[in-house]
Design an enzyme around this catalytic site. Structure first.
Site, PDB file in Angstrom:
ATOM      1  N   ASP A 266       5.466   6.933   2.006  1.00 14.32           N
ATOM      2  CA  ASP A 266       4.452   6.222   1.835  1.00 14.32           C
ATOM      3  C   ASP A 266       4.178   5.865   0.311  1.00 14.32           C
ATOM      4  O   ASP A 266       4.897   6.433  -0.521  1.00 14.32           O
ATOM      5  CB  ASP A 266       3.298   7.348   1.992  1.00 14.32           C
ATOM      6  CG  ASP A 266       1.764   6.579   1.866  1.00 14.32           C
ATOM      7  OD1 ASP A 266       1.594   5.383   2.180  1.00 14.32           O
ATOM      8  OD2 ASP A 266       0.696   7.249   1.311  1.00 14.32           O
TER       9      ASP A 266
ATOM     10  N   ASP B  54       0.684   4.535  -1.511  1.00 10.69           N
ATOM     11  CA  ASP B  54      -0.429   5.176  -2.213  1.00 10.69           C
ATOM     12  C   ASP B  54      -0.464   6.588  -2.309  1.00 10.69           C
ATOM     13  O   ASP B  54      -0.110   7.124  -1.134  1.00 10.69           O
ATOM     14  CB  ASP B  54      -1.746   4.514  -1.564  1.00 10.69           C
ATOM     15  CG  ASP B  54      -1.554   3.006  -1.410  1.00 10.69           C
ATOM     16  OD1 ASP B  54      -1.169   2.299  -2.629  1.00 10.69           O
ATOM     17  OD2 ASP B  54      -2.258   2.399  -0.442  1.00 10.69           O
TER      18      ASP B  54
END
Length: 173
Positions: free
Chosen positions: A6, A8
């Site tokens: 991922d 963020d």
């Protein structure tokens, strides 16, 4: 091995950016420590909660994020050993798709554009490992889910946890 990562709060420090934007906008001194165990919007006055969400719509928000400490170095090594894919929800906010792509070009140019999955829902992912800070993205992952520590998830206990990129290096390299 197929490894999904991922962006963020795993590669890019969105949490600190929200605090910095908030403090600049309101002349406050909110800290990460004050926010531990919560989302930033949960630690501001009711009348200012929406201001946190508005950061996502500001031009340059995603483009200006700082990389999480040691993420570049460790991901470079992982990319040499495994099939690494960046998997990030990028469809909800108008500027995020382009800005996330540009951010990856600047900070992670060794991750080819073909290995970038900027999507709306991560349930489509099929691979060996998913590193994410959001438990809802990990819950239905078929492979090995690793939750990356962020202030908002410190009380989440039902996933294998990695606190830093050094932890990830020890686990996967």
């Amino acid at each position: 091995m197929i490894l999904f990562v991922d962006m963020d709060e795993v590669m890019a420090d969105t949490y600190t950016a929200h605090i910095e934007y908030y403090n600049r906008e309101f002349g406050e001194n909110l800290t990460r420590e004050e926010c531990m165990g919560h989302e930033v919007w949960q630690k501001v006055p009711q009348s200012r909660k929406d201001s946190i969400w508005q950061h996502y719509y500001q031009k340059g928000f995603f483009r200006g994020l700082k990389p999480i400490e040691n993420s570049i170095e460790v991901l470079r090594e992982l990319n040499e050993k495994y099939a690494v894919y960046v998997a990030s929800a990028a469809m909800q906010f108008p500027n995020s798709l382009l800005e996330k792509h540009q951010w990856l070009d600047e900070h992670f140019p060794f991750i080819h554009w073909k290995n970038r999955i900027l999507c709306g829902d991560k349930q489509i992912l099929r691979g060996d490992v998913l590193i994410d800070d959001r438990s809802h993205n990990l819950e239905n992952f078929v492979g090995r889910p690793l939750i990356f520590t962020s202030p908002h998830n410190i009380h989440t206990n039902h996933f294998e946890r990695v606190d830093s990129w050094e932890d990830i290096a020890r686990e996967l390299l």
